[in-house]
Write an enzyme that holds these catalytic residues in place. Structure first.
Site, PDB file in Angstrom:
ATOM      1  N   CYS A 132      -0.521   4.234   1.832  1.00  0.00           N
ATOM      2  CA  CYS A 132      -0.414   4.126   3.298  1.00  0.00           C
ATOM      3  C   CYS A 132       1.019   4.375   3.761  1.00  0.00           C
ATOM      4  O   CYS A 132       1.258   5.085   4.722  1.00  0.00           O
ATOM      5  CB  CYS A 132      -0.803   2.726   3.762  1.00  0.00           C
ATOM      6  SG  CYS A 132      -2.256   2.043   2.974  1.00  0.00           S
ATOM      7  N   ASP A 133       1.964   3.745   3.097  1.00  0.00           N
ATOM      8  CA  ASP A 133       3.327   3.677   3.628  1.00  0.00           C
ATOM      9  C   ASP A 133       4.339   4.572   2.904  1.00  0.00           C
ATOM     10  O   ASP A 133       5.409   4.845   3.439  1.00  0.00           O
ATOM     11  CB  ASP A 133       3.842   2.232   3.548  1.00  0.00           C
ATOM     12  CG  ASP A 133       3.000   1.285   4.390  1.00  0.00           C
ATOM     13  OD1 ASP A 133       2.408   1.751   5.377  1.00  0.00           O
ATOM     14  OD2 ASP A 133       2.932   0.089   4.064  1.00  0.00           O
ATOM     15  N   CYS A 190       0.842  -1.202   0.000  1.00  0.00           N
ATOM     16  CA  CYS A 190       0.000   0.000   0.000  1.00  0.00           C
ATOM     17  C   CYS A 190       0.873   1.246   0.000  1.00  0.00           C
ATOM     18  O   CYS A 190       1.297   1.718   1.055  1.00  0.00           O
ATOM     19  CB  CYS A 190      -0.932   0.001   1.202  1.00  0.00           C
ATOM     20  SG  CYS A 190      -2.083   1.396   1.195  1.00  0.00           S
TER      21      CYS A 190
HETATM   22  P1  FAD Z   1     -10.064  -5.199   6.808  1.00  0.00           P
HETATM   23  O1  FAD Z   1      -9.142  -4.303   7.545  1.00  0.00           O
HETATM   24  O2  FAD Z   1      -9.612  -5.825   5.571  1.00  0.00           O
HETATM   25  O3  FAD Z   1     -10.580  -6.265   7.857  1.00  0.00           O
HETATM   26  C1  FAD Z   1     -11.471  -7.239   7.553  1.00  0.00           C
HETATM   27  C2  FAD Z   1     -11.203  -8.382   8.508  1.00  0.00           C
HETATM   28  O4  FAD Z   1     -12.389  -9.130   8.722  1.00  0.00           O
HETATM   29  C3  FAD Z   1     -10.233  -9.439   7.984  1.00  0.00           C
HETATM   30  O5  FAD Z   1      -8.919  -9.049   7.991  1.00  0.00           O
HETATM   31  C4  FAD Z   1     -10.523 -10.584   8.937  1.00  0.00           C
HETATM   32  O6  FAD Z   1      -9.838 -10.403  10.160  1.00  0.00           O
HETATM   33  C5  FAD Z   1     -12.041 -10.428   9.127  1.00  0.00           C
HETATM   34  N1  FAD Z   1     -12.761 -11.406   8.304  1.00  0.00           N
HETATM   35  C6  FAD Z   1     -12.577 -11.701   6.983  1.00  0.00           C
HETATM   36  N2  FAD Z   1     -13.386 -12.699   6.612  1.00  0.00           N
HETATM   37  C7  FAD Z   1     -14.084 -13.057   7.711  1.00  0.00           C
HETATM   38  C8  FAD Z   1     -15.071 -14.036   7.965  1.00  0.00           C
HETATM   39  N3  FAD Z   1     -15.506 -14.885   7.008  1.00  0.00           N
HETATM   40  N4  FAD Z   1     -15.573 -14.148   9.231  1.00  0.00           N
HETATM   41  C9  FAD Z   1     -15.159 -13.311  10.221  1.00  0.00           C
HETATM   42  N5  FAD Z   1     -14.215 -12.350  10.019  1.00  0.00           N
HETATM   43  C10 FAD Z   1     -13.681 -12.229   8.788  1.00  0.00           C
HETATM   44  N6  FAD Z   1      -5.121   2.486   5.306  1.00  0.00           N
HETATM   45  C11 FAD Z   1      -4.986   3.732   5.789  1.00  0.00           C
HETATM   46  O7  FAD Z   1      -5.931   4.510   5.756  1.00  0.00           O
HETATM   47  N7  FAD Z   1      -3.797   4.136   6.338  1.00  0.00           N
HETATM   48  C12 FAD Z   1      -2.722   3.310   6.431  1.00  0.00           C
HETATM   49  O8  FAD Z   1      -1.664   3.718   6.909  1.00  0.00           O
HETATM   50  C13 FAD Z   1      -2.850   1.992   5.951  1.00  0.00           C
HETATM   51  N8  FAD Z   1      -1.816   1.136   6.015  1.00  0.00           N
HETATM   52  C14 FAD Z   1      -1.956  -0.125   5.526  1.00  0.00           C
HETATM   53  C15 FAD Z   1      -0.881  -1.003   5.605  1.00  0.00           C
HETATM   54  C16 FAD Z   1      -1.002  -2.283   5.126  1.00  0.00           C
HETATM   55  C17 FAD Z   1       0.181  -3.217   5.238  1.00  0.00           C
HETATM   56  C18 FAD Z   1      -2.226  -2.725   4.541  1.00  0.00           C
HETATM   57  C19 FAD Z   1      -2.361  -4.142   4.015  1.00  0.00           C
HETATM   58  C20 FAD Z   1      -3.297  -1.865   4.440  1.00  0.00           C
HETATM   59  C21 FAD Z   1      -3.170  -0.561   4.930  1.00  0.00           C
HETATM   60  N9  FAD Z   1      -4.220   0.347   4.842  1.00  0.00           N
HETATM   61  C22 FAD Z   1      -4.091   1.613   5.366  1.00  0.00           C
HETATM   62  C23 FAD Z   1      -5.505  -0.016   4.245  1.00  0.00           C
HETATM   63  C24 FAD Z   1      -6.493  -0.337   5.365  1.00  0.00           C
HETATM   64  O9  FAD Z   1      -5.899  -1.274   6.228  1.00  0.00           O
HETATM   65  C25 FAD Z   1      -7.772  -0.894   4.787  1.00  0.00           C
HETATM   66  O10 FAD Z   1      -8.321   0.009   3.851  1.00  0.00           O
HETATM   67  C26 FAD Z   1      -8.784  -1.121   5.890  1.00  0.00           C
HETATM   68  O11 FAD Z   1      -8.249  -1.929   6.903  1.00  0.00           O
HETATM   69  C27 FAD Z   1     -10.025  -1.788   5.343  1.00  0.00           C
HETATM   70  O12 FAD Z   1     -10.877  -1.998   6.399  1.00  0.00           O
HETATM   71  P2  FAD Z   1     -12.063  -3.028   6.341  1.00  0.00           P
HETATM   72  O13 FAD Z   1     -12.826  -2.769   7.580  1.00  0.00           O
HETATM   73  O14 FAD Z   1     -12.773  -2.958   5.062  1.00  0.00           O
HETATM   74  O15 FAD Z   1     -11.462  -4.487   6.408  1.00  0.00           O
END
Ligand code: FAD
Ligand code: NDP
Length: 318
Positions: free
Chosen positions: A142-143, A139
């Site tokens: 992000c980084d 990302c």
């Molecule tokens: P996610 O964070 O993807 O979380 C969803 C979670 O739900 C999964 O990881 C899992 O734990 C759970 N899940 C999945 N399937 C199931 C299931 N069947 N049953 C139960 N639970 C389940 N964004 C920023 O704004 N700033 C940053 O600095 C930043 N840094 C990042 C660094 C990295 C390395 C990465 C990979 C991403 C980064 N992002 C950053 C992006 C950010 O993390 C994502 O946009 C954000 O986390 C998305 O949130 P979400 O709630 O959609 O789901």
């Protein structure tokens, strides 16, 4: 089988917890399944895999990704959410109440919020595991602004819109950006192609694949290979950014929700409503463009408000 819940939330990132905070404050007593290493990611989602988050509002000095998620989880609980550390294996959305199945049993709900995020694709290169987050990231937005990447040669893998966008973004920080494109064309849109080809700080290496990430405690180089000539060499690199696509975490839905051609759940414009009434999707699982914590949180708020309105309408109709 359990009582019928008003709303079940599946996921544990910023989208799920924001939905839980809003649904909890609306006295819907949400039940949230946070997953147990679902898709290989700890409960808390993608931010548990990173260090400093510098672009989430409210934390002028940045905050560690795991700490930010711990705080969101604590806030969900404080607002009345119940959290189960279980992965949802499958759902039955053919009729209401919807059925959610985990290892411990079946749960039923009038409304369902899908917030399971997406997983960045990796290449499993030699050295990748050891150097992940030590110069390798999936990302750039992000980084990329972190001090460790400033004025360093940076490498981006991929030839799609994300890769072009990330290369352009990184060109503001790095001394130079090299894009590794495995074919002799970019997949990206014409506008994005123009942006990278006209940027003097970006070089594209065509027909080129990464073979190895090099470095001891931090990335110092990337071994690459031209897949038409077979020639290999090492590029000096202080950062390696993967932009080869994401996989939305939708397997447990078993095809019951409409997804687009890249696998993201389709929602109505300016809404989190899916093709099934009473099922809402928020965060990265439905967002192939922005994929940021704050946008995920924003759409989690929308999902909870829309679920609340749906439940109110349901009450009126019954
Ligand atoms: P996610 O964070 O993807 O979380 C969803 C979670 O739900 C999964 O990881 C899992 O734990 C759970 N899940 C999945 N399937 C199931 C299931 N069947 N049953 C139960 N639970 C389940 N964004 C920023 O704004 N700033 C940053 O600095 C930043 N840094 C990042 C660094 C990295 C390395 C990465 C990979 C991403 C980064 N992002 C950053 C992006 C950010 O993390 C994502 O946009 C954000 O986390 C998305 O949130 P979400 O709630 O959609 O789901
Ligand atoms: P894409 O699937 O569009 O592109 C992925 C890129 O990574 C392709 O160039 C692909 O190569 C390459 N790739 C895939 N696997 C490998 C591998 N194993 N080794 C090397 N290269 C690999 O993903 P994006 O994330 O770029 O975009 C997803 C969607 O989001 C698209 O619809 C895009 O248009 C959209 N988007 C739009 C943006 C905008 O409008 N500003 C910004 C970001 C995304 P190949 O082409 O050879 O398959």
């Amino acid at each position: 089988m359990s009582d019928i819940e008003r709303v079940i939330i599946v996921g544990s990132g910023p989208a799920a917890h924001t939905a839980a905070i809003y649904a909890g404050r609306a006295e819907l007593k949400p039940l949230l399944f946070e997953g147990f290493m679902a898709g290989g990611v700890a409960a808390g989602g993608q931010l548990t895999t990173t260090t400093d988050v510098e672009n989430y509002p409210g934390f002028p000095d940045g905050i560690g990704g795991p700490e930010l998620m711990d705080r969101m989880r604590a806030q969900s609980l404080k607002c009345g959410a119940r959290i189960l550390t279980e992965t949802v294996d499958r759902v039955d959305l053919t009729a209401r109440p919807f059925v959610v199945v985990t290892a411990s049993g079946e749960y039923r709900a009038e409304a369902l919020i899908v917030a399971t995020g997406a997983t960045a694709k990796r290449l499993d290169l030699p050295g990748e595991q050891e150097l992940w987050q030590r110069g390798i990231s999936a990302c750039a937005v992000c980084d990329g602004g972190l001090p460790m990447f400033r004025q360093k040669p940076l490498v981006v893998i991929g030839g799609g819109d994300t890769a072009c966008e990330e290369a352009s973004y990184l060109s503001k920080f790095g001394s130079k950006v090299t894009m590794l494109v495995r074919r002799d064309v970019l997949r990206a849109s014409a506008a994005m192609q123009k942006r990278v080809t006209e940027n003097p700080k970006i070089e594209i290496l065509w027909n080129t694949e990464a073979m190895q990430a090099i470095g001891d405690t931090a990335l110092t180089g990337v071994r690459v290979r031209n897949n038409t000539t077979g020639d290999g060499r090492v590029l000096e690199a202080g950062g390696l950014f993967y932009a080869i696509g994401h996989t939305p975490n939708t397997d447990f839905l078993g095809g019951s929700l409409t997804v687009d051609d890249t696998g993201y759940v389709v929602t109505e414009p300016d809404s989190t409503r899916t093709n099934i009434r009473g099922v809402f999707a928020c965060g990265d699982v439905k967002d192939r463009v922005y994929r940021q914590a704050v946008t995920a949180a924003g759409s989690g708020c929308m999902a909870a408000l829309e679920a609340e309105h749906f439940l109110v309408d349901l009450g009126g109709a019954e």
